[in-house]
Motif scaffolding. Structure first.
Motif, PDB file in Angstrom:
ATOM      1  N   ARG A  95     -13.832   0.459  -8.506  1.00  0.00           N
ATOM      2  CA  ARG A  95     -13.238   0.203  -7.183  1.00  0.00           C
ATOM      3  C   ARG A  95     -12.351  -1.016  -6.962  1.00  0.00           C
ATOM      4  O   ARG A  95     -11.242  -1.045  -6.433  1.00  0.00           O
ATOM      5  CB  ARG A  95     -14.231   0.756  -5.937  1.00  0.00           C
ATOM      6  N   VAL A  96     -13.053  -2.121  -7.356  1.00  0.00           N
ATOM      7  CA  VAL A  96     -12.412  -3.304  -7.271  1.00  0.00           C
ATOM      8  C   VAL A  96     -10.977  -3.468  -7.805  1.00  0.00           C
ATOM      9  O   VAL A  96      -9.964  -3.630  -7.329  1.00  0.00           O
ATOM     10  CB  VAL A  96     -13.236  -4.572  -7.593  1.00  0.00           C
ATOM     11  N   HIS A  97     -11.106  -2.906  -9.330  1.00  0.00           N
ATOM     12  CA  HIS A  97      -9.783  -2.994 -10.155  1.00  0.00           C
ATOM     13  C   HIS A  97      -8.936  -2.056  -9.684  1.00  0.00           C
ATOM     14  O   HIS A  97      -7.796  -2.474  -9.470  1.00  0.00           O
ATOM     15  CB  HIS A  97     -10.254  -2.416 -11.388  1.00  0.00           C
ATOM     16  N   HIS A  98      -9.405  -0.963  -9.060  1.00  0.00           N
ATOM     17  CA  HIS A  98      -8.385   0.156  -8.546  1.00  0.00           C
ATOM     18  C   HIS A  98      -7.724  -0.343  -7.096  1.00  0.00           C
ATOM     19  O   HIS A  98      -6.112  -0.319  -7.255  1.00  0.00           O
ATOM     20  CB  HIS A  98      -9.158   1.481  -7.729  1.00  0.00           C
ATOM     21  N   TYR A  99      -8.180  -0.919  -6.394  1.00  0.00           N
ATOM     22  CA  TYR A  99      -7.613  -1.755  -5.097  1.00  0.00           C
ATOM     23  C   TYR A  99      -6.946  -2.866  -5.344  1.00  0.00           C
ATOM     24  O   TYR A  99      -5.776  -3.038  -4.795  1.00  0.00           O
ATOM     25  CB  TYR A  99      -8.838  -1.889  -3.742  1.00  0.00           C
ATOM     26  N   LEU A 100      -7.229  -3.695  -6.295  1.00  0.00           N
ATOM     27  CA  LEU A 100      -6.528  -4.910  -6.855  1.00  0.00           C
ATOM     28  C   LEU A 100      -5.262  -4.380  -7.355  1.00  0.00           C
ATOM     29  O   LEU A 100      -3.954  -4.976  -7.080  1.00  0.00           O
ATOM     30  CB  LEU A 100      -7.154  -5.891  -7.749  1.00  0.00           C
ATOM     31  N   GLN A 101      -5.227  -3.287  -8.134  1.00  0.00           N
ATOM     32  CA  GLN A 101      -4.016  -2.589  -8.510  1.00  0.00           C
ATOM     33  C   GLN A 101      -3.155  -2.277  -7.589  1.00  0.00           C
ATOM     34  O   GLN A 101      -1.936  -2.500  -7.742  1.00  0.00           O
ATOM     35  CB  GLN A 101      -4.205  -1.787  -9.538  1.00  0.00           C
ATOM     36  N   ILE A 134       1.433   1.509   0.059  1.00  0.00           N
ATOM     37  CA  ILE A 134      -0.111   1.532   0.013  1.00  0.00           C
ATOM     38  C   ILE A 134      -0.450   2.524   1.070  1.00  0.00           C
ATOM     39  O   ILE A 134      -1.236   3.486   0.665  1.00  0.00           O
ATOM     40  CB  ILE A 134      -0.855   0.336   0.439  1.00  0.00           C
ATOM     41  N   GLN A 135       0.203   2.369   2.125  1.00  0.00           N
ATOM     42  CA  GLN A 135      -0.101   3.453   3.220  1.00  0.00           C
ATOM     43  C   GLN A 135       0.439   4.735   2.762  1.00  0.00           C
ATOM     44  O   GLN A 135      -0.437   5.902   3.159  1.00  0.00           O
ATOM     45  CB  GLN A 135       0.455   3.063   4.604  1.00  0.00           C
ATOM     46  N   GLU A 147       0.598   5.873  -0.209  1.00  0.00           N
ATOM     47  CA  GLU A 147      -0.285   6.343  -1.627  1.00  0.00           C
ATOM     48  C   GLU A 147      -1.607   6.873  -0.990  1.00  0.00           C
ATOM     49  O   GLU A 147      -2.030   7.941  -1.574  1.00  0.00           O
ATOM     50  CB  GLU A 147      -0.410   5.390  -2.508  1.00  0.00           C
ATOM     51  N   LEU A 148      -2.109   6.151  -0.086  1.00  0.00           N
ATOM     52  CA  LEU A 148      -3.677   6.670   0.585  1.00  0.00           C
ATOM     53  C   LEU A 148      -3.572   7.593   1.772  1.00  0.00           C
ATOM     54  O   LEU A 148      -4.590   8.135   2.164  1.00  0.00           O
ATOM     55  CB  LEU A 148      -4.124   5.297   0.818  1.00  0.00           C
ATOM     56  N   ALA A 149      -2.371   7.838   2.201  1.00  0.00           N
ATOM     57  CA  ALA A 149      -2.108   8.523   3.437  1.00  0.00           C
ATOM     58  C   ALA A 149      -3.050   7.881   4.344  1.00  0.00           C
ATOM     59  O   ALA A 149      -4.035   8.712   5.282  1.00  0.00           O
ATOM     60  CB  ALA A 149      -2.332   9.982   3.233  1.00  0.00           C
ATOM     61  N   GLN A 150      -3.022   6.531   4.565  1.00  0.00           N
ATOM     62  CA  GLN A 150      -4.084   5.879   5.463  1.00  0.00           C
ATOM     63  C   GLN A 150      -3.680   5.910   6.762  1.00  0.00           C
ATOM     64  O   GLN A 150      -2.585   5.463   7.321  1.00  0.00           O
ATOM     65  CB  GLN A 150      -4.071   4.368   4.790  1.00  0.00           C
TER      66      GLN A 150
END
Lengths: 271, 254
Positions: free
Chosen positions: A118-124, A184-185, A187-190
């Motif tokens: 998860r760390v790698h995913h979010y840092l990417q 990011i927003q 991509e994640l539909a945040q």
């Protein structure tokens, strides 16, 4: 964005501060909702209670009246459903970039393997791949803020709450970071609630802009931003963008003047 | 190919430091040989150098070094654990802090070594007296710097922790304490210096134990060169503890 699914409901929030001399109402009956995947920006003059509202919604400060609910569940304090990104630099200087992002995952008791993934995913996602072993002191202000955003997103909050996250950065970095947040927003539909004092930032990033009055902070108007998505910083040059900025400034001007007059009235007078 | 400027060379600071000491010793040697300084007050650096072998072979300086280092280690451990715990207690209790902080600051400036007769009565003429005086004299800076470090934690870092629903105990151990560690270590290092000064001072005064006792005996024999050589071993204890505390800080912070 799914306008039919309400994620955040803020209802009749009132917050007063009592001092020895007076009681100041910072936020007065503020209500709004944010739909799934929507970005709502809250804008207002200095002293209108934006940061107080941020703290009340995040559960760091208790409101005197009203309620905050995420997906129908009423919040009674800080909750993993709401992830907060602060205005000030908030990375932990004693932890590496990867360890900063892993912080909430450690608290949640995630297995090491899943944590690393998860760390790698979010840092990417925030464009910081390759900086895992760096310490925050080795990064620029914009990179540190991206670490803070990745750390908050790693906890997978239902609502991302950001309080002037680019305020401490220079103009160019703000624009580039704005692009990154948009990406990011999307991509994640945040679902995101952005507190800002920058009209351009509010128009660039959000689907709706809520304008607040000067003290006590109330909802003055809500402007729908119908600019096409996906957006980049290039949209700033468009005619529609300028029209939205003018419309919001029109709502905000009187409030900003009131704030300025109030600040001047409180300055010590020369004899 | 680019060449690194001389000022950035890794070996330069150490070389400059050692070179500076060598130049100062050479100047002192010259001043004493020219009789600008009395050799009855300051011995020749070359005599001090020659006396190292003598104090190692004849005065058993290594076991005395270990005795002083052991006392300093015991005092350091007590200062670290008790000092940091008391600092955390004062930080956590506002009334206690307001009541005690000035007294603790006053204690830091007090010549506690003069209380050695009291400690002799309580603990006897043994290593425990020396350790306890070292501990008490090293305590105030560790307490004060712990309070300062814990109070200086940036509010936004605590807000981050609270936003992740950390309990008060998690907030302390995961945010406040690591954030305060650099300042706490300044206090522990200061405490170590105060401890070592007092440990050697009490060894000297009660003529017991390690290097302080040796310095006392050599002074009484007026063997100044050997006395200065023994003082060099006291400095060595200090250097060892300083390096160890720096390594410990780096390990804890990482």
């Amino acid at each position: 964005m799914n306008a039919n699914v309400e994620v955040l409901r803020v209802e009749n929030i009132v917050k007063r501060f009592v001092t020895a001399r007076e009681t100041v109402t910072a936020v007065h009956h503020v209500s709004f909702t944010v739909a799934q995947g929507e970005v709502l920006a809250i804008i207002g003059p200095s002293g209108c209670g934006k940061s107080t509202l941020f703290n009340v919604i995040g559960g760091l400060v208790k409101g005197d009246e009203g309620s905050v609910a995420v997906e129908g569940r009423t919040m009674s304090g800080p909750d993993p459903a709401i992830g907060m990104v602060f205005q000030e630099e908030s990375t932990f200087p004693w932890r590496t970039v990867a360890d900063n992002v892993a912080f909430p995952l450690e608290l949640a008791g995630l297995a090491k393997k899943e944590r690393i993934e998860r760390v790698h995913h979010y840092l990417q996602l925030v464009g910081l791949k390759g900086f895992e072993r760096h310490h925050p002191a080795q990064l620029s202000g914009g990179m540190r803020q991206r670490v803070a955003i990745a750390r908050t997103l790693a906890f997978a909050p239902k609502v991302l709450l950001m309080d002037e996250p680019f305020a401490a950065l220079d103009e160019q970095t703000r624009l580039l970071l704005g692009d990154k947040v948009l990406q990011i927003q999307q991509e994640l539909a945040q679902t995101t609630l952005l507190i800002t004092h920058s009209i351009a930032e509010a128009v660039q990033l959000s689907d709706r802009v809520l304008v607040m009055t000067y003290r006590p902070g109330r909802v003055k108007s809500i402007v729908d931003i119908k600019l096409p998505r996906p957006r980049t910083a290039e949209i700033i040059g468009s005619k529609e963008f300028g029209q939205y900025v003018a419309e919001i400034w029109n709502d905000l001007r009187d409030e900003a003047s009131l704030g300025m007059k109030d600040a001047e009235a409180h300055l010590p007078k020369a004899d | 190919m680019t060449t690194r400027p001389l000022a950035e060379a890794k070996w330069l600071p150490a070389t400059l430091g050692l070179g500076g000491i060598a130049v100062a010793l050479l100047l002192a040697e010259l001043a004493i040989r020219m009789e600008w300084l009395s050799r009855f007050i300051v011995p020749l650096p070359s005599d001090v150098l020659m006396s190292f072998e003598r104090i190692i072979l004849e005065e058993d300086v290594l076991s005395r070094f270990l005795a002083t280092a052991g006392e300093a280690l015991a005092a350091a451990l007590l200062v670290s654990f008790v000092g940091v715990a008391l600092g955390a207690l004062l930080h956590g209790n506002r009334l206690l802090r307001r009541a005690c902080e000035s007294w603790v600051a006053g204690l830091a400036a007090a010549p506690l070594v003069l209380l050695y007769p009291l400690f002799l009565v309580i603990f006897g003429r043994n290593a425990l007296t020396i350790v306890m005086i070292g501990f008490v004299s090293g305590l105030p800076p560790a307490i004060l710097k712990t309070v300062e470090g814990l109070s200086g934690t940036r509010k936004v870092l605590l807000d981050v922790g609270r936003s992740f629903s950390l309990s008060p105990s998690q907030l302390f151990w995961k945010i406040r304490f690591p954030s305060a560690l650099p300042v706490i270590f300044v206090g522990v290092r200061l405490g170590l210096m105060f401890s070592l000064i007092n440990i050697v001072g009490v060894e000297f005064l009660i003529n017991f134990g390690g290097l302080g006792q040796l310095v006392n005996e050599l002074a009484e024999r007026y063997d100044l060169a050997a006395m200065y050589a023994a003082i060099c071993f006291v400095i060595l204890v200090s250097i060892c503890f300083f390096i160890a505390s720096e390594k410990l800080e780096r390990w804890l912070v990482s």
